[in-house]
Design an enzyme around this catalytic site. Structure first.
Site, PDB file in Angstrom:
ATOM      1  N   LYS A  32       0.836  -1.191   0.000  1.00  0.00           N
ATOM      2  CA  LYS A  32       0.000   0.000   0.000  1.00  0.00           C
ATOM      3  C   LYS A  32       0.878   1.250   0.000  1.00  0.00           C
ATOM      4  O   LYS A  32       1.938   1.273   0.643  1.00  0.00           O
ATOM      5  CB  LYS A  32      -0.885  -0.045   1.254  1.00  0.00           C
ATOM      6  CG  LYS A  32      -1.893   1.072   1.435  1.00  0.00           C
ATOM      7  CD  LYS A  32      -2.688   0.808   2.706  1.00  0.00           C
ATOM      8  CE  LYS A  32      -3.793   1.832   2.936  1.00  0.00           C
ATOM      9  NZ  LYS A  32      -4.603   1.489   4.139  1.00  0.00           N
ATOM     10  N   SER A 109      -9.189   1.438   3.416  1.00  0.00           N
ATOM     11  CA  SER A 109      -8.387   2.224   2.500  1.00  0.00           C
ATOM     12  C   SER A 109      -7.326   1.405   1.772  1.00  0.00           C
ATOM     13  O   SER A 109      -6.635   1.925   0.893  1.00  0.00           O
ATOM     14  CB  SER A 109      -7.701   3.360   3.283  1.00  0.00           C
ATOM     15  OG  SER A 109      -6.828   2.849   4.283  1.00  0.00           O
ATOM     16  N   SER A 133      -9.515  -0.918   7.660  1.00  0.00           N
ATOM     17  CA  SER A 133      -9.001  -0.800   6.299  1.00  0.00           C
ATOM     18  C   SER A 133      -8.318  -2.040   5.736  1.00  0.00           C
ATOM     19  O   SER A 133      -7.952  -2.059   4.561  1.00  0.00           O
ATOM     20  CB  SER A 133      -8.049   0.390   6.197  1.00  0.00           C
ATOM     21  OG  SER A 133      -8.760   1.601   6.332  1.00  0.00           O
TER      22      SER A 133
END
Length: 391
Positions: A32, A109, A133
């Site tokens: 990420k 996210s 997330s």
């Protein structure tokens, strides 16, 4: 490898080979875009974030750990802006395609990481979990995903949001890969001894959509058979919404404090929903913050009471499958609130949680979560492996 689903950060793709001979040799992973990779700007999902910041000279702890174990990094993945999102729609970089639920959000996210693993573009991927997330995209994309015990994983080189809730997590499509990666990240072997008591959180199942609760029942029954003893309990006596309200106060306040200097100095561009979250975080009165801190203490006490050694608790990871892409904010805001009602205990109590795939509603994945005592992360992974073996 071609990125046909928009999971990776736009621009040249980074690739870093893993160490030869490590326990994860042959596996690929993505990170990420909150994790530092040496020589690559950390974008944070917002095109103004890297401006004026030095390019990292070292890998984050999580990236370095996987590289040292032999896994090869194949790219950095899209995230909601500065991790302030739960659905996976990014106004700058777009919405990664959820191949397990076409036309629907991947969850955020850690959207790009989950989407990349679900599409088979990599074997595992790093995400972060503050308010859900990792857990939410794991549910929406039909993956294994873990939120480790808070404070257990070194977050050096990971862009923070709300430090009292932030964790590093990871995804996998199958339990064997999930266990291999988890053993490396947790620094311990996955045990063979399983818990002996299961609690079914009846309030959480009652809160989920009826078809989700029904679809998860076969998994709950298999889990109860595997563990050997089960009982029903109310997880949140004050109400799941009370737990969520406290998380929705504390997390934005911390996020605002994390980013306020940047906001003041750079006046960055944001999507409206992200800007609103930061503004709301700046406006929570001290008295409300004090109430939320007291509620957090209650949550910690309740979860610790429910989960002595040898006990795990199960609940739906999300109250519904992935929503459609591109819906109006007026539609999405209530959905975000409902998600928080099932995820708030993670940020409050800091206990480890694993989302397990295995069922669908109208063809759309939904996850079943298991939560254990603090420090029981590897035991939850062992349960995941054992449960997959029963299918």
């Amino acid at each position: 490898m071609t990125d046909d689903i928009g999971a990776f950060v736009p621009g040249p793709r980074v690739r870093v080979e893993g160490r030869t001979g490590g326990p994860l040799q042959g596996l690929t992973f993505a990170a990420k875009d909150l994790f530092d990779v040496a020589g690559v700007p950390t974008g944070g999902g917002n095109h103004d974030w890297p401006t004026g910041r030095p390019v990292p000279s070292r890998h984050s702890w999580a990236v370095q750990t996987l590289l040292d174990a032999g896994a090869t990094l194949i790219g950095k993945t899209i995230t909601d802006e500065v991790s302030l999102g739960i659905l996976g729609e990014n106004a700058f970089d777009g919405t990664p395609v959820n191949t397990r639920a076409p036309g629907r959000v991947p969850g955020g996210s850690s959207s790009g990481s989950a989407a990349a693993v679900a599409a088979g573009l990599c074997d595992t991927a790093l995400g972060t979990d503050t308010g859900g997330s990792v857990r939410v995209p794991a549910s929406f994309c039909g993956l294994y995903g873990i939120r480790p015990t808070h404070g257990r994983i070194d977050v050096t080189g990971m862009l923070p949001q709300a430090p009292t809730s932030d964790t590093t997590g990871w995804f996998a499509r199958d339990a064997e890969t999930f266990a291999r990666v988890s053993s490396v990240m947790l620094g311990e072997a996955i045990p063979t001894v399983l818990p002996t008591r299961l609690i079914v959180a009846v309030d959480a199942f009652g809160f989920a959509d009826a078809n989700v609760a029904a679809a998860l029942q076969p998994m709950v029954k298999r889990l109860a058979t595997l563990i050997g003893s089960s009982r029903e309990e109310v997880m949140a006596p004050p109400g799941l919404s009370a737990w969520a309200r406290a998380q929705r106060m504390l997390q934005p306040v911390e996020a605002y404090n994390t980013f306020k200097s940047w906001l003041d100095e750079r006046n960055p561009r944001f999507a409206f929903s992200v800007a609103k979250a930061l503004v709301m975080g700046s406006l929570v009165p001290p008295a409300e913050q004090a109430w939320a801190q007291l509620m957090r203490q209650e949550v910690r006490a309740r979860v610790a009471y429910l989960l002595p050694a040898g006990t795990i608790l199960c609940l739906p990871t999300t109250p519904f499958p992935a929503p459609l892409v591109g819906q109006a904010l007026s539609v999405l805001d209530p959905l975000r609130d409902r998600i928080t009602c099932l995820c708030a205990q993670g940020g409050h109590a800091g206990h480890p949680q694993v989302s397990l795939p295995g069922t669908t509603v109208d063809g759309l994945p939904v996850g079943l979560s298991i939560i254990g005592p603090r420090g029981s992360d590897a035991t939850l992974v062992a349960v995941a492996k054992a449960l997959e073996a029963t299918t």
